[in-house]
Write a protein that holds these residues in place. Sequence first.
Motif, PDB file in Angstrom:
ATOM      1  N   VAL A 130       0.856  -1.179   0.000  1.00 20.23           N
ATOM      2  CA  VAL A 130       0.000   0.000   0.000  1.00 20.23           C
ATOM      3  C   VAL A 130       0.899   1.239   0.000  1.00 20.23           C
ATOM      4  N   LYS A 131       0.829   2.029  -1.087  1.00 19.03           N
ATOM      5  CA  LYS A 131       1.704   3.186  -1.230  1.00 19.03           C
ATOM      6  C   LYS A 131       1.045   4.500  -0.806  1.00 19.03           C
ATOM      7  N   GLY A 132      -0.251   4.475  -0.577  1.00 16.09           N
ATOM      8  CA  GLY A 132      -0.927   5.689  -0.140  1.00 16.09           C
ATOM      9  C   GLY A 132      -2.288   5.377   0.441  1.00 16.09           C
ATOM     10  N   LYS A 133      -2.682   6.115   1.482  1.00 12.98           N
ATOM     11  CA  LYS A 133      -4.015   5.988   2.071  1.00 12.98           C
ATOM     12  C   LYS A 133      -4.601   7.389   2.200  1.00 12.98           C
ATOM     13  N   PHE A 134      -5.851   7.541   1.726  1.00  9.98           N
ATOM     14  CA  PHE A 134      -6.476   8.847   1.766  1.00  9.98           C
ATOM     15  C   PHE A 134      -7.912   8.725   2.257  1.00  9.98           C
ATOM     16  N   VAL A 135      -8.342   9.712   3.034  1.00  6.80           N
ATOM     17  CA  VAL A 135      -9.630   9.671   3.712  1.00  6.80           C
ATOM     18  C   VAL A 135     -10.436  10.919   3.379  1.00  6.80           C
ATOM     19  N   VAL A 136     -11.722  10.710   3.113  1.00  6.60           N
ATOM     20  CA  VAL A 136     -12.688  11.794   2.986  1.00  6.60           C
ATOM     21  C   VAL A 136     -13.683  11.633   4.128  1.00  6.60           C
ATOM     22  N   GLU A 137     -13.930  12.700   4.856  1.00  6.82           N
ATOM     23  CA  GLU A 137     -14.922  12.672   5.921  1.00  6.82           C
ATOM     24  C   GLU A 137     -16.252  13.155   5.391  1.00  6.82           C
ATOM     25  N   SER A 138     -17.324  12.459   5.756  1.00 10.67           N
ATOM     26  CA  SER A 138     -18.655  12.815   5.283  1.00 10.67           C
ATOM     27  C   SER A 138     -18.987  14.258   5.643  1.00 10.67           C
ATOM     28  N   GLY A 139     -19.451  15.005   4.653  1.00  4.65           N
ATOM     29  CA  GLY A 139     -19.819  16.397   4.877  1.00  4.65           C
ATOM     30  C   GLY A 139     -18.669  17.367   4.844  1.00  4.65           C
ATOM     31  N   GLN A 140     -17.444  16.865   4.633  1.00  2.00           N
ATOM     32  CA  GLN A 140     -16.257  17.713   4.618  1.00  2.00           C
ATOM     33  C   GLN A 140     -15.552  17.577   3.272  1.00  2.00           C
ATOM     34  N   PRO A 141     -15.809  18.459   2.315  1.00  2.00           N
ATOM     35  CA  PRO A 141     -15.155  18.351   1.001  1.00  2.00           C
ATOM     36  C   PRO A 141     -13.637  18.389   1.140  1.00  2.00           C
ATOM     37  N   GLY A 142     -12.982  17.600   0.345  1.00  2.00           N
ATOM     38  CA  GLY A 142     -11.531  17.531   0.397  1.00  2.00           C
ATOM     39  C   GLY A 142     -11.057  16.211   0.967  1.00  2.00           C
ATOM     40  N   VAL A 143      -9.745  15.989   0.840  1.00  2.00           N
ATOM     41  CA  VAL A 143      -9.160  14.709   1.214  1.00  2.00           C
ATOM     42  C   VAL A 143      -7.948  14.948   2.097  1.00  2.00           C
ATOM     43  N   LYS A 144      -7.679  13.992   2.975  1.00  2.00           N
ATOM     44  CA  LYS A 144      -6.480  14.073   3.799  1.00  2.00           C
ATOM     45  C   LYS A 144      -5.797  12.711   3.818  1.00  2.00           C
ATOM     46  N   ALA A 145      -4.504  12.695   4.085  1.00  2.00           N
ATOM     47  CA  ALA A 145      -3.762  11.445   4.162  1.00  2.00           C
ATOM     48  C   ALA A 145      -4.282  10.616   5.322  1.00  2.00           C
ATOM     49  N   GLY A 146      -4.435   9.283   5.071  1.00  2.00           N
ATOM     50  CA  GLY A 146      -4.971   8.394   6.074  1.00  2.00           C
ATOM     51  C   GLY A 146      -3.893   7.826   6.985  1.00  2.00           C
TER      52      GLY A 146
END
Length: 534
Positions: free
Chosen positions: A518-534
């Motif tokens: 796994v070379k990358g993990k990314f998370v989107v939170e419901s109701g929060q536009p945009g992505v952050k590293a997991g």
Amino acid sequence: MLSKAELAAAIRQEGGMSRRLFLRWSAALAALPVVARQVEGRQQSRPRFVDAPFSLGVASGDPDESSFVIWTRLAPRPLEPQGGMPAEKIEVRWEVAEDEGMKKIVRQGTALATPQLAHAVHVVVPGLSPDRWYYYRFHSGDATSPVGRARTTPPRSSLPQRLRFAFASCQHYEQGLYTAYEHMAQDDLDLVFHLGDYIYEGPASVKGVRKHAGPAKTRLQTLEDYRIRHAQYRSDPLLHGMHARCPWVVTWDDHEFDNNYANDISEVPNTDPVEFLWRRTNAYQAYYEHMPLRPTSIPRGPDMQLYRTIHFGRLAAFQVLDTRQYRTDQPNGDRLSPLDVDALNPRNTLLGRQQRGWLLSQLLQSQATWNVLAQQVMMAMVDVDITEGKGYSMDQWPGYAYERMQLLRWIADRRISNPIVLTGDIHLHWCNELRVDDRKPEQPVVAVEFVGSSISSGGNSRPAKEQEYTESLKAQNPCVKFFNSQRGYVRCEVTPQTWQSDYVVIEDVLKPGSPAVVKGKFVVESGQPGVKAG
């Protein structure tokens, strides 16, 4: 019916293939499958096979809360014409059970495998309980298929607490092994989405880790050409093994028929439009024959209904798109180009009027927490020319920038819940934040796009000075949050609160048994536009 000779004469008279002639020709070809289904022939209920007929395995697909499709094809010699089967109808028995040992049968029946559809069988199994795993198999004569595993989706009114799925694309048989599917089979998935380039239509190459069957100097042409190519891919035990693990939801891109085609237009100048449509008819039929699709998708000549919605309760609604069959021609000669007046032309469309209207309607009435576009080409407006020029792909959404920006503005204005875009095609991993205009980073984020690399296409090739290229690419395009050039797939886990995407890469697709990382993990939170590293 408008004959090929009559169409050719009409094209000469009008100076080209007009839309009017295209529609007339499509209507004529659409009658062909109907005629084929009327062919009479012998029917065998107890055939005898010298070679095992279930060489291509089994598959399931397109589940809903009370049914799914189960598929197989009788092909004792899959790389021969008609798969080595006689021109006869063959009875196939099927069973669905609650247990892997097939003791607790809940549904069973018979289907006819006909030569008109290459002895493929598509059974819609009705009356099943929602949110349940089942097992299935087929029998023909004294032969029994492997056991497959399928599931129904949760009730439309429910809110499931978890969905675990993967998406993949681009599996060139010659350029790499299907090790990714070996690892995917260990992921305990509910679904797989395949976003296109299931086969490649080019001639057999002298290079590669293995070699295509079929024409050595030309692209696939005939129905048998396409059937044999599909059968060769399906013969891979890792691929058909993953098909047997859980339901697949499939859509095509270009290589299932013709590289970078746009509706009725080939990438090759001066292509005979009559032969082009005949070849499209062949490609579409072979695709249907080998995919776990519902009979509602049976092609009508060179046309095939593929866009549709897959619901997973109220957790996620997947709008499965077709960005090839209805698009206008790529602007600027399909070259990397600036976003000029041609790329921004309001007449350019990837979706076509009818599919676009359907998509907006589905999104408008959706009650899902996550609203997902499962589609083919990258939506982010990424300038991939890291020199002083500007280079946007005209085959991707930037070549249809007006339609793209209008779609994202519509999604933002109507506050569509948690829009996510899943993409294949490009043989690279990306994670992108999407704005109405990605050239303006001050605009609010509307959606997140997860782009999966290829299963095998491109082999182990990677850009020269990859680290420097990646840094320049991200600096030039603030919408890009992650980039990786290795082969692999994307594994997703979805809950009412979060969406996590894991970018899985295969270290070496030319050697069997290569590890996955796994070379990358990314998370989107419901109701929060945009992505952050997991």
